[in-house]
Design an enzyme around this catalytic site. Structure first.
Site, PDB file in Angstrom:
ATOM      1  N   THR A   1      -2.045  -0.138  -6.514  1.00  0.00           N
ATOM      2  CA  THR A   1      -2.237   1.105  -7.289  1.00  0.00           C
ATOM      3  C   THR A   1      -0.891   1.780  -7.575  1.00  0.00           C
ATOM      4  O   THR A   1       0.098   1.530  -6.898  1.00  0.00           O
ATOM      5  CB  THR A   1      -3.122   2.081  -6.511  1.00  0.00           C
ATOM      6  OG1 THR A   1      -2.551   2.286  -5.219  1.00  0.00           O
ATOM      7  CG2 THR A   1      -4.524   1.524  -6.366  1.00  0.00           C
TER       8      THR A   1
ATOM      9  N   CYS B   1       0.831  -1.193   0.000  1.00  0.00           N
ATOM     10  CA  CYS B   1       0.000   0.000   0.000  1.00  0.00           C
ATOM     11  C   CYS B   1       0.872   1.251   0.000  1.00  0.00           C
ATOM     12  O   CYS B   1       1.711   1.423   0.875  1.00  0.00           O
ATOM     13  CB  CYS B   1      -0.933   0.029   1.207  1.00  0.00           C
ATOM     14  SG  CYS B   1      -1.951   1.507   1.186  1.00  0.00           S
TER      15      CYS B   1
END
Lengths: 323, 287
Positions: free
Chosen positions: A198, A135
């Protein structure tokens, strides 16, 4: 033969990182919660993947937490978590009635923290652990374990020693050599790598000259990132033998086919669910229809099936479908 | 994207693995546009045809609209839009919107016969306590659209509504006729007439409380007016509900981007506006 009989002949089941799934479509962590079951039938999913759980309560990042850009979404949610006791009491009970395997995504600030959380959550009802070592929001300036091979190997090894459950490691695209990182995860005992999280990014409001996100930087997701993550799946597929789960901009069954051809055995769907809450189940049925149309008996037949060398004679019968 | 409708998986998957008992109560569907007209210089009134499930929306609930792309713009996410009217008998939904950004500029391109991808009904709406006989609804700007269906629901339950409608200018007041049609007493206040300030609204509210015309407050669209009501609610021991707004992505509690802080008995707690709300207890709301 009628359409129904032929359709049921398509085998969408896959083996992924130590789990047998009825189909290769599951949610990406952070984009799935109980509310979705008022829109789709969870029993149609290949697996359930929880929001990332941390040991302690986490409030998440300051607002605003998202900003949209053409073809994508930048988020800096910051892993709000209600902690382990809530998960054990509420979340587990909620998913108990669902027969799709439950994959628990975990995060911790240290390798030891990851390991102890994995041990604590290796309980009946949990089918696999997905370690979110990627993350970009949780650590300083977007750094995460999965940026480097050595830190990936260390945390994966700790996790491997901590649980007998299938262990999936979620990599970050924000690294120079993702294949090297995937190799490190494999060497340390991961059963699968999720490629990827991401892409670290930023947006600035030109009216105020300020960053659009309260956290300044965030992670880009959605169709905009699919070509990048697809390339990374392809690179990882050449580097490791363990399962790869593609995650990045999957919105349609065609995206799944691309990911599987590049080397993924399964996919995770995230941002698409925000636009179409039934995206995952639509993808499952469209994937069956694709296989039927191309006369592909088992969806696993196309995994790693991308044809690169023109001189090669493709050994897949359905590469050149009959007109 | 080509997805339509609440998922009706076909062929190989659902027949083998689906749960026969499962039924959605939130749907995503392509709703044919019946009309999309200007009501004044700023607001548009959109009416669509929809399914039974969508038309079952209650006051205070909202839909996530996948807005068409206006020329040169690409709104990526859905846009939350409160329900202005829901008609289960005719299976219709109404929205009142102000053209403000890329999403609403896209909505403005819709014409009768076009389709709009709607998802809902979403969130927790207003509730009417059976002991309440007279309520006060106070809204400003687009917040009036959220309160309008409450007036109809109240009328059906025999609850009298006094509506205080606030806007910048008198011609931008929306829903005055609608509130009146639902039997509400309407008091309009505007910036142009210098009647919309908190001091004047408080004076009006105190009068209504003295006249026993306020068993509870319902509000949307203004933090200033919210604070006035919170103060009066505390002073007079009244209850209230507020419909809150926040930027949203998923609309169904998945992404945690629309959180707001609430004061629950002195403790600050974070809640998702899309899923835990958008209607919250007035006393717990923070600006």
């Amino acid at each position: 033969m009628n359409a129904v009989t032929r359709a049921t002949m398509v085998d969408l089941s896959v083996e992924v990182g130590g789990l047998a799934l009825r189909n290769p479509v599951m949610p990406a962590s952070g984009t799935f919660a109980e509310g979705l079951e008022r829109v789709i039938d969870f029993n149609l999913l290949g697996a359930i993947v929880t929001k990332t759980i941390t040991r302690e309560l986490r409030a998440g990042n300051p607002l605003p937490r998202i900003v949209e850009r053409p073809g994508g979404l930048i988020n800096a949610i910051g892993i709000p978590s209600q902690g382990v006791p809530y998960f054990l009491e509420e979340t587990m009970r909620h998913y108990a009635a669902c027969d799709a395997p439950l994959v628990v995504s975990i995060s911790a600030p240290t390798a030891e923290g990851f390991a102890s959380l994995a041990t604590e959550l290796s309980i009946p009802g949990v089918a696999a652990i997905e370690a979110n070592i990627s993350c970009p929001n949780i650590e300083e300036d977007g750094k995460a374990y999965a940026i480097r091979a050595d830190s990936t190997e260390k945390v994966t090894r700790e996790l491997r020693n901590a649980t007998k459950l299938p262990l999936w490691v979620k990599l970050t695209p924000n690294t120079g050599d993702i294949a090297e990182v995937a190799r490190a995860a494999e060497a340390a005992g991961a059963d699968a790598v999720v490629v990827a999280n991401t892409i670290l990014s930023m947006a600035i409001d030109i009216k105020t000259f300020r960053p659009c996100l309260g956290n300044v930087m965030g992670g880009l997701s959605g169709p905009a990132i699919k070509p990048i993550i697809l390339r990374q799946v392809f690179q990882c597929a050449k580097a490791v033998k363990i399962s790869i789960i593609g995650c990045g901009g999957v919105s349609t069954a065609e995206d799944v086919v691309e990911y599987m051809l590049a080397g993924a055995s399964a996919v995770q769907v995230g941002t698409a669910t925000f636009l179409q809450p039934a995206a995952m189940t639509t993808i499952v049925s469209d994937l069956g229809a694709f296989c039927l149309r191309r006369e592909i008996p088992r969806v696993t037949d196309i995994v790693r099936g991308v044809v690169i060398e023109e001189a090669d004679e493709p050994d897949l019968a359905w590469v050149n479908p009959r007109p | 994207m080509a997805f339509t409708a609440a998922i009706q998986p076909d062929a190989a998957t659902s027949r083998v693995t689906g749960s026969a008992r499962w039924k959605p109560d939130i749907v995503a569907e392509l709703a044919p546009v019946i009309r999309n007209d200007a009501v004044n210089a700023e607001y548009r009134h959109l009416v669509v045809s929809c399914s039974d499930v969508a038309a079952a929306a209650t006051p205070g609930q909202f839909f996530q609209l996948l807005c068409p792309h206006p020329a040169g713009e690409q709104p990526f996410l859905r846009r939350p839009m409160s329900v202005y009217g829901a008609d289960p008998a005719n299976r219709q939904l109404e929205f009142l919107y102000k053209v403000a950004g890329a999403g609403t500029r896209g909505l403005d391109t819709l014409r009768a016969g076009d389709t709009l991808d709607i998802m809902g009904p979403l969130g927790v709406g207003f509730t009417l306590d059976p002991s309440w006989r007279r309520i006060v609804a106070i809204g400003r700007g687009a917040g009036l659209a959220t309160l309008a269906p409450l007036a109809l629901a109240a009328k059906r339950k025999g609850v009298h509504v006094t509506a205080i409608l606030s806007a910048r200018r008198p011609e931008l007041l929306v829903s005055v006729d609608l509130f009146r049609a639902h039997g509400a007493d309407v008091i309009s206040v505007t910036d142009a007439e210098q009647s919309s300030g908190p001091t004047n609204v408080e004076r009006i509210l105190r009068q209504l409380i003295v006249e026993e015309r306020c068993d509870a407050f319902f509000t949307c669209g203004s933090s200033r007016l919210m604070r006035v009501q919170q103060r009066l609610a505390k002073e007079f021991g009244l209850r209230g509900q507020i419909a809150m707004e926040q930027q949203m992505a998923c609309g169904i509690g998945l992404c945690h981007c629309c959180v707001r802080d609430f004061n629950v008995n002195g403790e600050i707690v974070s809640r998702r506006v899309c899923w835990d709300g958008p209607v919250f207890d007035l006393s717990e709301a923070l600006p």
